[in-house]
Design an enzyme around this catalytic site. Structure first.
Site, PDB file in Angstrom:
ATOM      1  N   ARG A  94       0.693  -1.324  -0.303  1.00  0.00           N
ATOM      2  CA  ARG A  94      -0.404   0.039   0.445  1.00  0.00           C
ATOM      3  C   ARG A  94       0.691   1.078  -0.150  1.00  0.00           C
ATOM      4  O   ARG A  94       1.677   1.286   0.739  1.00  0.00           O
ATOM      5  CB  ARG A  94      -0.629  -0.017   1.225  1.00  0.00           C
ATOM      6  CG  ARG A  94      -2.414   0.912   1.081  1.00  0.00           C
ATOM      7  CD  ARG A  94      -2.858   0.558   2.653  1.00  0.00           C
ATOM      8  NE  ARG A  94      -2.196   0.821   3.696  1.00  0.00           N
ATOM      9  CZ  ARG A  94      -3.016   1.446   5.213  1.00  0.00           C
ATOM     10  NH1 ARG A  94      -4.148   1.574   4.240  1.00  0.00           N
ATOM     11  NH2 ARG A  94      -2.685   1.659   5.823  1.00  0.00           N
ATOM     12  N   THR A 153      -0.825   7.664  -1.076  1.00  0.00           N
ATOM     13  CA  THR A 153      -1.590   7.739  -1.412  1.00  0.00           C
ATOM     14  C   THR A 153      -2.627   6.497  -1.283  1.00  0.00           C
ATOM     15  O   THR A 153      -4.239   6.432  -1.161  1.00  0.00           O
ATOM     16  CB  THR A 153      -1.631   7.121  -2.783  1.00  0.00           C
ATOM     17  OG1 THR A 153      -1.378   5.820  -3.186  1.00  0.00           O
ATOM     18  CG2 THR A 153      -0.988   8.477  -3.344  1.00  0.00           C
ATOM     19  N   ASP A 163       1.700  -1.477  12.424  1.00  0.00           N
ATOM     20  CA  ASP A 163       1.765  -2.027  11.190  1.00  0.00           C
ATOM     21  C   ASP A 163       1.611  -3.977  11.524  1.00  0.00           C
ATOM     22  O   ASP A 163       2.863  -4.393  11.831  1.00  0.00           O
ATOM     23  CB  ASP A 163       2.767  -1.006  10.629  1.00  0.00           C
ATOM     24  CG  ASP A 163       2.599  -1.811   9.262  1.00  0.00           C
ATOM     25  OD1 ASP A 163       3.247  -2.908   8.932  1.00  0.00           O
ATOM     26  OD2 ASP A 163       3.364  -1.360   8.053  1.00  0.00           O
ATOM     27  N   ASP A 196       5.248  -5.570   9.541  1.00  0.00           N
ATOM     28  CA  ASP A 196       6.310  -4.848  10.432  1.00  0.00           C
ATOM     29  C   ASP A 196       6.352  -5.374  11.449  1.00  0.00           C
ATOM     30  O   ASP A 196       7.458  -6.045  12.422  1.00  0.00           O
ATOM     31  CB  ASP A 196       5.723  -3.612  10.866  1.00  0.00           C
ATOM     32  CG  ASP A 196       6.623  -2.248   9.614  1.00  0.00           C
ATOM     33  OD1 ASP A 196       7.741  -3.001   8.491  1.00  0.00           O
ATOM     34  OD2 ASP A 196       6.724  -1.715   9.726  1.00  0.00           O
TER      35      ASP A 196
HETATM   36  C1  PRP Z   1      -0.636  -4.225   4.891  1.00  0.00           C
HETATM   37  C2  PRP Z   1      -2.012  -5.269   5.294  1.00  0.00           C
HETATM   38  C3  PRP Z   1      -2.960  -5.152   3.783  1.00  0.00           C
HETATM   39  C4  PRP Z   1      -3.129  -4.225   3.608  1.00  0.00           C
HETATM   40  C5  PRP Z   1      -4.372  -3.172   4.503  1.00  0.00           C
HETATM   41  O1  PRP Z   1      -0.472  -5.033   3.943  1.00  0.00           O
HETATM   42  O2  PRP Z   1      -1.147  -6.565   5.804  1.00  0.00           O
HETATM   43  O3  PRP Z   1      -2.295  -6.101   3.148  1.00  0.00           O
HETATM   44  O4  PRP Z   1      -1.994  -3.343   4.564  1.00  0.00           O
HETATM   45  O5  PRP Z   1      -4.957  -2.253   4.304  1.00  0.00           O
HETATM   46  P1  PRP Z   1      -5.647  -1.224   2.726  1.00  0.00           P
HETATM   47  O6  PRP Z   1      -7.009  -1.946   2.797  1.00  0.00           O
HETATM   48  O7  PRP Z   1      -5.779  -0.025   3.088  1.00  0.00           O
HETATM   49  O8  PRP Z   1      -5.917  -1.621   1.408  1.00  0.00           O
HETATM   50  P2  PRP Z   1       0.979  -3.410   3.571  1.00  0.00           P
HETATM   51  O9  PRP Z   1       0.604  -2.886   2.356  1.00  0.00           O
HETATM   52  O10 PRP Z   1       1.453  -2.156   4.755  1.00  0.00           O
HETATM   53  O11 PRP Z   1       2.161  -4.471   2.919  1.00  0.00           O
HETATM   54  P3  PRP Z   1       3.001  -5.306   3.730  1.00  0.00           P
HETATM   55  O12 PRP Z   1       2.434  -6.291   3.998  1.00  0.00           O
HETATM   56  O13 PRP Z   1       3.940  -5.552   3.173  1.00  0.00           O
HETATM   57  O14 PRP Z   1       3.737  -4.808   5.188  1.00  0.00           O
HETATM   58  N1  URA Z   2      -1.878  -2.027   7.715  1.00  0.00           N
HETATM   59  C1  URA Z   2      -1.383  -2.156   8.995  1.00  0.00           C
HETATM   60  O1  URA Z   2      -0.526  -3.141   8.416  1.00  0.00           O
HETATM   61  N2  URA Z   2      -1.872  -2.260  10.200  1.00  0.00           N
HETATM   62  C2  URA Z   2      -3.081  -1.149   9.654  1.00  0.00           C
HETATM   63  O2  URA Z   2      -4.050  -0.648  10.328  1.00  0.00           O
HETATM   64  C3  URA Z   2      -3.365  -0.988   8.124  1.00  0.00           C
HETATM   65  C4  URA Z   2      -3.505  -1.241   7.613  1.00  0.00           C
END
Ligand code: PRP
Ligand code: URA
Length: 206
Positions: free
Chosen positions: A101, A105, A197, A200
């Protein structure tokens, strides 16, 4: 269909995950245990077919699963749910979707896709701990539908009404399962109260 599981064991483990002082090991282990508990509920609706068998005592008609299950974690954080679900459905095949994400944006960007064959005849479970804006979930569902998937379940740990609405508007045929429904998104798109997150915290980055 939206189902919020709200099970005491799940809520207990999720509370541990939410605490900011919980470290990577406990966070990951709790997510893994919750995944197994969620899988039991999500699999309640799996289709079965009758099969004639013979026990040591008599012939009878049993039931066996009639469709293959394909688990599709959204990288990275979805990986944290994979093993727990596979313990309950060890014959499941696994596909992968890479999405991140954009922090500004909040739009999802695709960077990886790999699926087993025959998605059209399978139950496809897309898994990701967080359902925030719903952008990633909607994009992931688009990707599996493009490859023929018809029977799709979206399995997330924590969601908010905005994310649920985004899926229901774009894909009203998809069943959504959450362990908990949180209050809202904050101004930078994080779930409140949420757990921070997820990627993370699972992988110890940041
Ligand atoms: C996080 C989470 C989802 C997304 C949710 O992933 O694991 O995939 O954000 O957000 P949304 O509903 O607004 O799309 P991230 O993009 O942070 O990637 P990661 O799992 O690699 O940390
Ligand atoms: N992705 C995450 O990992 N945490 C949030 O709260 C939203 C998006």
């Amino acid at each position: 269909m939206l189902e919020v599981l709200n099970h005491p064991l799940i809520t207990h483990k999720l509370t541990l995950m939410r605490k900011k002082e919980t470290g990577t090991k406990d966070f990951r282990e709790s997510l893994d245990e919750i995944a197994e508990l969620m899988a039991y509920e999500v699999c309640r609706e799996l289709p079965t077919k009758p099969v004639e068998i013979e026990t040591p005592i008599a012939k009878c008609v049993g039931q066996e699963l009639s469709k293959e299950v394909v688990i599709v974690p959204i990288l990275r954080a979805g990986i944290g749910l994979l093993d727990g679900i596979r313990r309950l459905v060890p014959t499941a095949k696994v596909g992968f979707i890479g999405l991140f994400r954009d922090e500004e944006t909040l739009q999802p960007h695709e960077y990886f896709a790999k699926f087993p064959k025959n998605l059209e005849d399978s139950v496809v479970m897309i898994v990701d701990p967080m359902l925030a804006t719903g952008g990633s979930a909607v994009a992931a569902i688009d990707m599996v539908k493009k490859r023929g998937a018809k029977d799709i379940k979206m399995v997330c740990l924590v969601g908010v009404p905005e994310g649920v609405k985004a899926i229901q508007d774009a894909h009203p045929d998809v069943d959504i399962y959450l362990a908990a429904m949180d209050e809202k998104l904050n101004e930078i798109g994080y779930i409140v109260p949420g757990l921070g997150d997820a990627g993370d915290r699972i992988f110890g980055t940041k």
